[in-house]
Design a protein around this motif. Structure first.
Motif, short mmCIF file in Angstrom:
data_model
loop_
_atom_site.label_atom_id
_atom_site.label_comp_id
_atom_site.label_asym_id
_atom_site.label_seq_id
_atom_site.Cartn_x
_atom_site.Cartn_y
_atom_site.Cartn_z
N GLN A 13 0.95 -1.39 -0.12
CA GLN A 13 -0.02 0.21 -0.07
C GLN A 13 0.95 1.49 -0.25
O GLN A 13 1.30 1.19 0.48
CB GLN A 13 -1.06 0.19 0.96
N GLY A 22 -3.00 3.93 -3.26
CA GLY A 22 -3.18 2.49 -3.14
C GLY A 22 -2.18 1.57 -3.57
O GLY A 22 -1.44 1.90 -2.81
N GLU A 216 -8.45 2.78 0.23
CA GLU A 216 -8.85 3.12 -1.23
C GLU A 216 -10.94 2.95 -1.08
O GLU A 216 -11.28 4.45 -1.34
CB GLU A 216 -9.69 1.31 -1.99
N ARG A 219 -10.41 6.29 0.61
CA ARG A 219 -9.65 7.72 -0.26
C ARG A 219 -10.86 8.65 -1.50
O ARG A 219 -10.42 9.34 -1.57
CB ARG A 219 -8.10 7.41 -0.96
#
Length: 239
Positions: A13, A22, A216, A219
């Protein structure tokens, strides 16, 4: 799990200045220096090849002379006879080659033999080819998709490639028996490609990805529907 050296790789990561960027898959490049470091000799002792045009392969390092010599045996034919079959074993560890094929067939990997493979052989002293899976992120997915399309990855036969070697070898009764023996070893009785061991590998990989998806999701923000109108995750607490 099948008893061979693979390409060193891992998922990470990535954060850049504190911003989540990501999941990335990093892996070793199969080249003469990595082969010498792992298996012995010096860089100049190794021939490393990859996909090429229909009638050749490309050299990563060290040329293609030993692969061309292997293909000379294949293209000469008569592989049902013991002489050419024994001559081929100067270049191939038959069991290791079969196991490499089984892994790709098991995953339904049809995005493979025309382009996504790496092979390396030591030239001094002369050795036998080592084959490495490469760029196989569609394996598994392809197996499910191909089942629905009634496609069979074992029928792939790309000239001058590993599958071409295999299909020519099927003319030999001893090779067919060895292929059956290796398939029985890995596909039955708790072998590496049976549901238990292979399923555990899949679950371990999925657990890492599932954890990363939380990051993710944070984000990109919350969402409620996908393009089909199906519900999707709204909050991280749903995990």
């Amino acid at each position: 799990s099948m008893g061979y050296e693979g390409i060193h790789q891992r998922e990470i990561q990535l954060y850049i200045n504190g911003l989540y960027w990501g999941v990335y898959h990093i892996f070793e490049r199969v080249e003469d220096d990595s082969m010498a470091e792992r298996f012995g000799g010096i860089e100049e002792d190794w021939e490393v090849i990859k996909d090429g045009s229909n009638s050749s392969v490309l050299s990563v390092d060290g040329g293609t002379a030993r692969w061309d010599a292997l293909m000379d045996v294949i293209l000469a034919g008569n592989l049902s006879e013991s002489g050419p079959y024994l001559a081929l074993q100067e270049y191939l560890d038959i069991d290791a080659f079969i196991d490499y094929l089984l892994l790709n067939y098991y995953g339904g990997n049809d995005d493979w033999c025309s382009k996504n493979y790496r092979a390396a052989v030591q030239l001094n002293p002369p050795g036998k080819y080592k084959f490495f899976p490469h760029d196989t992120e569609r394996a598994g997915y392809n197996a499910l998709r191909n089942a629905g399309l009634n496609k069979d990855s074992t029928t792939i036969n790309n000239i001058y490639r590993p599958t071409h070697v295999h299909h020519e070898l099927t003319a030999n009764a001893e090779y067919r028996l060895r292929f059956a023996d290796r398939a029985h070893r890995f596909l039955f009785n708790g072998g590496a490609l049976t549901e238990g061991p292979a399923g555990q590998l899949w679950s371990d990989k999925a657990d890492f990805i599932r954890y990363a998806l939380k990051h993710e999701c944070a984000r990109v923000g919350a969402f409620t529907q996908d393009e089909r109108g199906a519900s999707k995750i709204n909050t991280l607490t749903e995990w």
